[in-house]
Design an enzyme around this catalytic site. Sequence first.
Site, PDB file in Angstrom:
ATOM      1  N   HIS A 289       0.823  -1.223   0.000  1.00  0.00           N
ATOM      2  CA  HIS A 289       0.000   0.000   0.000  1.00  0.00           C
ATOM      3  C   HIS A 289       0.858   1.275   0.000  1.00  0.00           C
ATOM      4  O   HIS A 289       0.340   2.355  -0.227  1.00  0.00           O
ATOM      5  CB  HIS A 289      -1.035  -0.009   1.148  1.00  0.00           C
TER       6      HIS A 289
HETATM    7  C1  LIG Z   1       4.443   0.874   6.400  1.00  0.00           C
HETATM    8  S1  LIG Z   1       5.879   0.160   7.079  1.00  0.00           S
HETATM    9  C2  LIG Z   1       5.301  -1.473   7.456  1.00  0.00           C
HETATM   10  C3  LIG Z   1       6.167  -2.148   8.469  1.00  0.00           C
HETATM   11  C4  LIG Z   1       5.660  -3.522   8.925  1.00  0.00           C
HETATM   12  N1  LIG Z   1       5.609  -4.456   7.821  1.00  0.00           N
HETATM   13  C5  LIG Z   1       4.300  -3.370   9.564  1.00  0.00           C
HETATM   14  O1  LIG Z   1       3.314  -3.793   8.986  1.00  0.00           O
HETATM   15  O2  LIG Z   1       4.214  -2.802  10.645  1.00  0.00           O
HETATM   16  C6  LIG Z   1       6.842  -0.128   5.624  1.00  0.00           C
HETATM   17  C7  LIG Z   1       8.175  -0.815   5.913  1.00  0.00           C
HETATM   18  O3  LIG Z   1       8.852  -1.026   4.666  1.00  0.00           O
HETATM   19  C8  LIG Z   1      10.231  -0.787   4.886  1.00  0.00           C
HETATM   20  N2  LIG Z   1      10.857  -0.476   3.604  1.00  0.00           N
HETATM   21  C9  LIG Z   1      10.637   0.603   2.806  1.00  0.00           C
HETATM   22  N3  LIG Z   1      11.383   0.518   1.701  1.00  0.00           N
HETATM   23  C10 LIG Z   1      12.081  -0.639   1.798  1.00  0.00           C
HETATM   24  C11 LIG Z   1      13.011  -1.275   0.948  1.00  0.00           C
HETATM   25  N4  LIG Z   1      13.367  -0.761  -0.220  1.00  0.00           N
HETATM   26  N5  LIG Z   1      13.522  -2.472   1.335  1.00  0.00           N
HETATM   27  C12 LIG Z   1      13.136  -3.020   2.531  1.00  0.00           C
HETATM   28  N6  LIG Z   1      12.254  -2.462   3.381  1.00  0.00           N
HETATM   29  C13 LIG Z   1      11.751  -1.270   3.012  1.00  0.00           C
HETATM   30  C14 LIG Z   1      10.227   0.385   5.849  1.00  0.00           C
HETATM   31  O4  LIG Z   1      11.458   0.552   6.492  1.00  0.00           O
HETATM   32  C15 LIG Z   1       9.097   0.000   6.782  1.00  0.00           C
HETATM   33  O5  LIG Z   1       9.574  -0.806   7.830  1.00  0.00           O
END
Ligand SMILES: C[S@@+](CC[C@H](N)C(=O)[O-])C[C@H]1O[C@@H](n2cnc3c(N)ncnc32)[C@H](O)[C@@H]1O
Length: 381
Positions: A289
């Site tokens: 999302h």
């Molecule tokens: C909206 S948060 C969701 C975190 C967790 N999955 C939750 O539901 O609480 C999005 C996550 O994606 C990670 N993220 C964003 N870009 C990323 C990337 N290129 N590779 C790995 N993780 C990434 C962020 O650091 C964050 O922890």
Amino acid sequence: MDEALDQLRDLATQADGVDRHKVLDAIRDLQLQLETPHDTLSRFSGLQLEIAAARIGVDLDIFKTLEENAQPLSTAVLSSKTNAAPLVMSRLLRYLASVGMIQEVSRDNFAANAITKTLAQPGYEGGIRHFFDNIGPVLQSFPDFLAETKYQDVSNATNSAFQKAFSTDLPAFVWLPTKPERFAPLQQVMTVQGTAGVPWFSVFPFEKELGDFADTDVFVDVGGGFGHQCLALLAAFPGLRGKIILEDLPQTFEQIPFKLDGIEPKPHNFFEPQPVKGARFYYLRNILHDWPDDKCIAILQPLIAAFGPASQIIIDEMVLPDSGVSWEATTIDLTLMASFGSRERTTAQWHALLDAAGLKVLRIDTYQARRQDSIIQAIPK
Ligand SMILES: C[S@@+](CC[C@H](N)C(=O)[O-])C[C@H]1O[C@@H](n2cnc3c(N)ncnc32)[C@H](O)[C@@H]1O
């Protein structure tokens, strides 16, 4: 009238689960129906102040201090603990009490109530900082961004109100990790976001799906943040110790404030080839999302490439109905539009996206009715 209100209060305080949301939504509707134009204007005039005052409360540790003290504290004590001028402190406390964030027990004496106790916890404190510091400027830029782009669907990961707000060309999830003071609160609030109600594995038949899978790499939490879902899963299924892998950006692991016992941390960028091959479950919660469709496909493809014969993807996200979407879901949807050029998706939009990524949906189970939080199980077509 008083008796009827008491009955309503009794009914409301006894409700739990789905009923509690029904009561909350009914109260909200009723409140809106009762509003005069003056009330409507007053409500709008207070919207930004409420989060600003909460942020000041967090900065001054007012919620934590009240929560830690069994006895009420006076304005003078809170003023001397924080070095805030007594007059500033008294006006702040008076406001916080008037909107229900703290309790005024007598003249110049304040105590913690249930909301204070919530706001004193790190996840919710992070929420105040994230909503004020990160989302606040984005929403300030949102109307002008839409006007300048003529209300067209131009937004994408590098062209949304976020870039206008922070004068950057980078996607939010590339820019924010370079700013630890902004990124840490975002990660903190994720640990409590959507935690009300039943866990996802109460509707997804986890053990049955695990079957006799014998390899070590059982569950990969892709973009799992601080690992709260991994920890919840491990607590429910202790046999998974050592078989759960938490992946996220290196900057996320630098911020985790606790030890991840029994879980393997693996810094990884999910746009790169997936290092864990052939796992049983690749789990993505609130990842897709954050990204428009083309980027979602770029996230899913390395997972499909890493698949073994028993692998599957489980997506933990809202699956919106075609109408009657709750205010909680629409709030997140528009915040996503402003912040990431992305969206919450309907059933049809999920099917179209996953089909384009080369996946087929096996089942969708909803575990939280109001937000329509659901588990989508998918395998290659
Ligand atoms: C909206 S948060 C969701 C975190 C967790 N999955 C939750 O539901 O609480 C999005 C996550 O994606 C990670 N993220 C964003 N870009 C990323 C990337 N290129 N590779 C790995 N993780 C990434 C962020 O650091 C964050 O922890």
